[in-house]
Design a protein around this motif. Sequence first.
Motif, PDB file in Angstrom:
ATOM      1  N   VAL A  38      -7.873  -0.455   9.568  1.00  0.00           N
ATOM      2  CA  VAL A  38      -8.018  -0.532   8.117  1.00  0.00           C
ATOM      3  C   VAL A  38      -7.245   0.610   7.464  1.00  0.00           C
ATOM      4  O   VAL A  38      -6.514   0.406   6.492  1.00  0.00           O
ATOM      5  N   LEU A  39      -7.378   1.828   8.009  1.00  0.00           N
ATOM      6  CA  LEU A  39      -6.651   2.971   7.466  1.00  0.00           C
ATOM      7  C   LEU A  39      -5.148   2.749   7.581  1.00  0.00           C
ATOM      8  O   LEU A  39      -4.387   3.077   6.668  1.00  0.00           O
ATOM      9  N   ASP A  40      -4.700   2.175   8.693  1.00  0.00           N
ATOM     10  CA  ASP A  40      -3.275   1.845   8.839  1.00  0.00           C
ATOM     11  C   ASP A  40      -2.827   0.836   7.786  1.00  0.00           C
ATOM     12  O   ASP A  40      -1.734   0.945   7.226  1.00  0.00           O
ATOM     13  N   ALA A  41      -3.672  -0.150   7.501  1.00  0.00           N
ATOM     14  CA  ALA A  41      -3.338  -1.156   6.486  1.00  0.00           C
ATOM     15  C   ALA A  41      -3.278  -0.515   5.098  1.00  0.00           C
ATOM     16  O   ALA A  41      -2.352  -0.785   4.321  1.00  0.00           O
ATOM     17  N   VAL A  42      -4.234   0.332   4.795  1.00  0.00           N
ATOM     18  CA  VAL A  42      -4.239   1.029   3.506  1.00  0.00           C
ATOM     19  C   VAL A  42      -3.003   1.918   3.395  1.00  0.00           C
ATOM     20  O   VAL A  42      -2.329   1.953   2.364  1.00  0.00           O
ATOM     21  N   SER A  43      -2.680   2.623   4.464  1.00  0.00           N
ATOM     22  CA  SER A  43      -1.492   3.470   4.482  1.00  0.00           C
ATOM     23  C   SER A  43      -0.230   2.634   4.291  1.00  0.00           C
ATOM     24  O   SER A  43       0.692   3.032   3.580  1.00  0.00           O
ATOM     25  N   TYR A  44      -0.188   1.450   4.905  1.00  0.00           N
ATOM     26  CA  TYR A  44       0.952   0.544   4.753  1.00  0.00           C
ATOM     27  C   TYR A  44       1.108   0.130   3.284  1.00  0.00           C
ATOM     28  O   TYR A  44       2.212   0.147   2.735  1.00  0.00           O
ATOM     29  N   ILE A  45      -0.004  -0.219   2.649  1.00  0.00           N
ATOM     30  CA  ILE A  45       0.027  -0.624   1.236  1.00  0.00           C
ATOM     31  C   ILE A  45       0.525   0.531   0.371  1.00  0.00           C
ATOM     32  O   ILE A  45       1.394   0.346  -0.489  1.00  0.00           O
ATOM     33  N   ARG A  53      -2.060  -9.093  -0.682  1.00  0.00           N
ATOM     34  CA  ARG A  53      -1.907 -10.442  -0.133  1.00  0.00           C
ATOM     35  C   ARG A  53      -0.673 -10.578   0.761  1.00  0.00           C
ATOM     36  O   ARG A  53      -0.526 -11.567   1.448  1.00  0.00           O
ATOM     37  N   TYR A  54       0.220  -9.576   0.730  1.00  0.00           N
ATOM     38  CA  TYR A  54       1.422  -9.620   1.562  1.00  0.00           C
ATOM     39  C   TYR A  54       1.330  -8.723   2.792  1.00  0.00           C
ATOM     40  O   TYR A  54       2.331  -8.470   3.446  1.00  0.00           O
ATOM     41  N   ILE A  55       0.141  -8.248   3.098  1.00  0.00           N
ATOM     42  CA  ILE A  55      -0.029  -7.417   4.291  1.00  0.00           C
ATOM     43  C   ILE A  55       0.376  -8.241   5.515  1.00  0.00           C
ATOM     44  O   ILE A  55      -0.049  -9.384   5.664  1.00  0.00           O
ATOM     45  N   PRO A  56       1.199  -7.677   6.402  1.00  0.00           N
ATOM     46  CA  PRO A  56       1.631  -8.427   7.593  1.00  0.00           C
ATOM     47  C   PRO A  56       0.460  -8.808   8.496  1.00  0.00           C
ATOM     48  O   PRO A  56      -0.599  -8.173   8.481  1.00  0.00           O
ATOM     49  N   THR A  65      -9.599  -5.193   4.067  1.00  0.00           N
ATOM     50  CA  THR A  65      -8.782  -4.039   3.693  1.00  0.00           C
ATOM     51  C   THR A  65      -9.008  -3.684   2.225  1.00  0.00           C
ATOM     52  O   THR A  65      -9.183  -2.515   1.886  1.00  0.00           O
ATOM     53  N   GLY A  66      -9.046  -4.691   1.371  1.00  0.00           N
ATOM     54  CA  GLY A  66      -9.257  -4.456  -0.053  1.00  0.00           C
ATOM     55  C   GLY A  66     -10.613  -3.851  -0.348  1.00  0.00           C
ATOM     56  O   GLY A  66     -10.747  -2.961  -1.190  1.00  0.00           O
ATOM     57  N   ARG A  67     -11.635  -4.332   0.362  1.00  0.00           N
ATOM     58  CA  ARG A  67     -12.988  -3.801   0.155  1.00  0.00           C
ATOM     59  C   ARG A  67     -13.054  -2.319   0.530  1.00  0.00           C
ATOM     60  O   ARG A  67     -13.584  -1.495  -0.216  1.00  0.00           O
ATOM     61  N   TYR A  68     -12.493  -1.986   1.702  1.00  0.00           N
ATOM     62  CA  TYR A  68     -12.476  -0.580   2.126  1.00  0.00           C
ATOM     63  C   TYR A  68     -11.647   0.269   1.155  1.00  0.00           C
ATOM     64  O   TYR A  68     -12.049   1.361   0.772  1.00  0.00           O
ATOM     65  N   PHE A  69     -10.472  -0.244   0.768  1.00  0.00           N
ATOM     66  CA  PHE A  69      -9.597   0.501  -0.140  1.00  0.00           C
ATOM     67  C   PHE A  69     -10.317   0.802  -1.452  1.00  0.00           C
ATOM     68  O   PHE A  69     -10.316   1.948  -1.921  1.00  0.00           O
ATOM     69  N   ASP A  70     -10.949  -0.202  -2.031  1.00  0.00           N
ATOM     70  CA  ASP A  70     -11.662  -0.012  -3.295  1.00  0.00           C
ATOM     71  C   ASP A  70     -12.815   0.974  -3.141  1.00  0.00           C
ATOM     72  O   ASP A  70     -13.034   1.840  -3.994  1.00  0.00           O
TER      73      ASP A  70
END
Length: 184
Positions: A38-45, A53-56, A65-70
């Motif tokens: 999740v942290l990697d996804a947030v870092s990617y964003i 919606r374009y996360i690989p 990912t959105g829930r954690y980010f928010d």
Amino acid sequence: MRTHHYPSDVTDEQWALTEPLIPVYPGGRPRKTDVRDVLDAVSYILRTGCRRRYIPEGFPPRSTTGRYFDEWRSNGTLDRLHDALRREVRTKEKPYRPRSSARVDSQSVDTTSGGEERGRDDAKNVDGRKRHIVVDSMGLLLAVLVTAASVDDGRAASALFARLNGQPMGKVTRMYADSKYHDM
């Protein structure tokens, strides 16, 4: 476990530093998602400016990912992670080369949503918001202020610099800015 990795992924050293800062809530169901992914996804964003919606593929679902980010953004976790990583970078600086300068500038960006912080920057022909940013000479973020695009840089300067209180300014003796920050 993901098989494809990106330059924005946290390293093992960064993960060891940031993992204790991620909140764990007692009770409830156990996590099924790897929080490091999740942290990697947030870092990617954050690094790429990609929309959720374009996360690989390979990252956790965008809803997760959105829930954690928010949540992390609202409860201060992202700020704590950023501060810890910035401290780590600064501790690796050579002691005989302290940072003695910082830079401030702004950027006007179009926005389609309304709200209080929206206006027109006639000089840039932009309807939206303006981001005022202060970075040190390493490019590490020190302060951010978002205003309506119509707000003059000089008017925003006092609110922006008030956000520097408590920041690791260290040996900063010179602030570089363009002439629009005339009220500094």
